[in-house]
Design an enzyme around this catalytic site. Structure first.
Site, PDB file in Angstrom:
ATOM      1  N   GLY A 103       0.790  -1.224   0.000  1.00 54.91           N
ATOM      2  CA  GLY A 103       0.000   0.000   0.000  1.00 54.91           C
ATOM      3  C   GLY A 103       0.818   1.268   0.000  1.00 54.91           C
ATOM      4  CB  SER A 104       4.407   1.984   0.310  1.00 58.57           C
ATOM      5  OG  SER A 104       4.984   1.074  -0.615  1.00 58.57           O
ATOM      6  N   GLY A 105       2.514   2.473  -2.537  1.00 64.20           N
ATOM      7  CA  GLY A 105       2.507   3.121  -3.849  1.00 64.20           C
ATOM      8  C   GLY A 105       3.520   2.567  -4.823  1.00 64.20           C
ATOM      9  CE  LYS A 106       6.191  -2.663  -2.800  1.00 63.96           C
ATOM     10  NZ  LYS A 106       5.065  -2.522  -1.862  1.00 63.96           N
ATOM     11  CB  SER A 107       1.872  -1.666  -7.904  1.00 60.17           C
ATOM     12  OG  SER A 107       2.401  -2.893  -7.414  1.00 60.17           O
ATOM     13  CD  GLU A 109       5.957  -6.849  -4.401  1.00 56.67           C
ATOM     14  OE1 GLU A 109       6.729  -7.785  -4.147  1.00 56.67           O
ATOM     15  OE2 GLU A 109       5.675  -5.949  -3.593  1.00 56.67           O
TER      16      GLU A 109
END
Length: 667
Positions: free
Chosen positions: A265-269, A374
């Protein structure tokens, strides 16, 4: 429901939808042609109706054209005519539903009448034009009917009845155009109305995407994706209440190996999508040229689930799929550690091998940027290290590599680490909160619940494609026990999970729950899939829980109680499934399965893709279920960190056989 207002050529999601629904329409058309029931034609209209309700007209045309080609090959010219007519009915139904809502049934009827008359006129006109075909059809009909009349006469029917029947047959033959045209008209109108009724019933149980999925640009200019600079980039998804990314400032240089790390949920994708060409909602993305997604010299993406990217029947075929230039397949396979595997069927590859193949297929387009999102989440520790090493070698050869991961240790091979936290750049890694782990205790009740005796399973048994996944597996699980089934990718863990849950019957041996085959006790052994999203079939969390539990209506109090069991708040009850995070989806899937009060809970790779916080939360939930609620738990996983708090015994699978059943450790 959104209106399809986009213009221009078909975009990749539209092409995918047209291909899938076109193939489905063609398949149903051919199958329905073998069913002696005209009402089954309604099934043909539904795929096109869903496209017409959600997509542009040109997507419907593309799907219909694809279906017609397949139908021509499989069913001949008559199948093509059937596809065209029924696709038109489906288009009418879907468009009317989207445009007129509750009044749509009147629109469908009003349009179906002239359409049916036109089709009837066409049928009658063709039979009038082709006299030989008409005579053959009517002779066959008359012969069949007179045979029935003769049978009635032999059974003692009254002469008056026989005379009346013969008169009717003569009328049908002489005035064929009257009854045939009427029958076609009534059939077409009935099909349209019935299709609309079925479609509306299904649509009420479905959710519709209100906004188009963001998709990278389709610029046809020369690809030049790096260097790429992001200036104050912010991105918020439709209907979201918070930004996924906020004020991102960074530059990715040519040939650089960058790791993007951060919790779930940190915005990586989201950052990966921006780099792949999705336009941000605010800020500037500066590149020297086009992103060139999937094009030679452009940008390539490799995702978490490689099976969604594998298209070829063999490894070599998949590498060549869609490549516009000659490529050295063997050299590419050697680069990713699959040397000599060119002729292997792709279905025989393990998870780690599938990821290597996905990388090789991406490299076949000679990309200047490779984004790996991922890709190590679903593989074992050895395969994770190997895949990161492959990416490091790709970067060393001059390709820019962006690795998205929630595991900080995978970033050690990168040239630079970009840390994200709550959608913003973080200067340092967010420290994890550690707690003392308490190893799980053996079960207090030694009586067996699950028993496997000599279980073996072969996929496609008896065919040239047979593949043995399990061999002579014998295992006993006690009441309230926690068992970890570990092993490398391809060892047979997922097959064992499906057999335990009774979803497939073993080829040999028996798997029983209290002496009865698990395949005959549906629901008593609950399985939470490795990919939880595939298991969640209802539009909202509340409906998923209640319908899995067999309830006709949503019970808010019941939903709140079930969500509480898995550590989720009642505020999630009305949330759309697609708006859940990966960890939330997994817990909702567990909650839904627990609503059926299963005797055993089987979880297939429950920790895959979760960050440290998500892992701790899920492990705490499983510990509670086992120790407080006495649920028997079987965890299928290659990732064993922290699972010893839930499971007191570890069973090791290797090559489809148990090499250690953990009983020595328990004793």
């Amino acid at each position: 429901m959104r209106s399809a207002t986009a213009r221009g050529p078909l975009r990749p999601p539209e092409l995918a939808a047209a291909a899938v629904f076109g193939a489905l329409t063609a398949t149903v058309t051919v199958v329905v042609g073998l069913i002696p029931a005209s009402a089954a034609q309604v099934l043909v209209t539904l795929p096109v109706a869903f496209l017409a309700a959600t997509r542009r007209l040109r997507v419907v045309v593309a799907a219909t054209s694809a279906a017609a080609v397949v139908a021509l090959i499989a069913g001949g010219p008559f199948a093509v005519v059937s596809v065209a007519i029924l696709a038109a009915v489906g288009t009418l139904v879907g468009f009317a539903h989207r445009r007129w809502g509750r009044s749509a049934v009147f629109v469908v009827f009003a349009c179906a009448v002239p359409g049916a008359l036109l089709v009837a006129a066409g049928v009658v006109g063709l039979l009038a034009l082709f006299e030989d075909a008409r005579v053959l059809l009517l002779d066959a009909l008359a012969t069949t009917l007179r045979g029935v009349v003769a049978a009635l006469a032999g059974a003692g029917a009254a002469p008056e009845t026989i005379d009346t029947a013969n008169t009717v047959i003569d009328f049908l033959v002489e005035h064929w155009w009257v009854w045939l045209g009427g029958a076609v008209t009534v059939s077409m109108i009935g099909t349209a109305l019935l299709s609309f009724g079925v479609f509306r019933a299904v649509a009420r149980r479905s959710t519709w995407r209100q906004h188009p999925t963001p998709w990278p640009d389709t610029d046809t200019a020369e690809p030049a994706p790096v260097p790429v600079t992001l200036r104050q980039v912010t991105h918020r998804y439709p209907q979201a209440t918070a930004d996924a990314l906020t004020d991102i400032e960074l530059t990715v240089a040519p040939g650089e190996f960058v790791a993007v790390v951060g919790p779930n949920g940190s915005g990586k994708s989201t950052l990966a999508r921006i780099l792949a060409g999705v336009a941000p909602t605010a800020g500037l993305v500066d590149r020297p040229g086009a992103v060139g997604l999937g094009r030679i010299g452009g940008t390539a993406l490799v995702f978490q689930h490689p099976e969604t990217q594998v298209l070829g029947r063999t490894v070599a075929e998949d590498v060549r799929w869609g490549a516009a230039t000659d490529i050295d397949v063997e050299e590419l396979l050697d680069r990713v550690g699959l040397a000599g595997a060119g002729e292997r069927p792709t279905e025989d590859l393990s998870g780690g091998q599938l990821q290597r193949l996905a990388i090789a297929s991406a490299l076949a387009r000679r990309p200047r940027v490779l984004i790996a999102d991922e890709i190590t989440a679903m593989v074992d520790a050895d395969s994770r290290a190997d895949l990161v090493a492959v990416l490091a070698d790709v970067a060393a050869a001059g390709t820019t590599v962006v690795l998205v991961t929630h595991l900080a240790d995978e970033a050690t091979r990168a040239d630079r680490v970009i840390r994200l936290h709550r959608g913003r750049l973080a200067d340092t890694e967010v420290p994890a909160v550690h707690r003392r782990a308490v190893p799980a205790a053996p079960p207090a009740d030694p009586r067996p619940v699950l028993e496997l005796r000599g279980v073996g399973h072969t996929y496609a048994d008896g065919t040239p494609w047979a593949h043995t996944a399990l061999r002579d597996v014998t295992l006993t699980v006690a009441r309230g026990e926690g068992v970890l089934v570990a092993g490398t990718n391809g060892s047979g863990k997922s097959t064992l999970a499906w057999i335990l849950a009774g979803l497939i019957r073993p080829t040999t041996g028996r798997c029983t729950l209290h002496g009865e085959d698990t395949a005959d006790r549906s629901g008593d052994v609950a399985l939470v899939f490795q990919q939880a999203r595939l298991q969640l079939q209802r539009p909202t969390v509340a409906r998923e829980i209640c319908e899995v539990a067999g309830m006709r209506h949503v019970d808010p109090a019941y939903v709140a109680a079930v969500l509480h069991r898995v550590g989720l708040g009642v505020d999630l009850a009305d949330r759309s499934i697609d708006r859940l995070s990966g960890g939330e989806m997994r817990r909702v899937a567990i909650a839904a399965q627990l609503s059926r009060a299963p005797r055993v809970l089987v979880l297939d790779e429950p920790l895959a893709g979760l960050d440290d916080a998500g892992r701790r939360e899920l492990i705490s939930i499983l510990v509670h279920l086992r120790t407080v609620e006495h649920v028997t738990i079987v965890v299928i996983s290659h990732d064993t960190e922290g699972v010893d708090e839930v499971c007191s015994r570890t069973v090791v699978l290797e090559g489809g056989t148990i090499v250690d059943d953990g009983t020595a450790a328990v004793a």
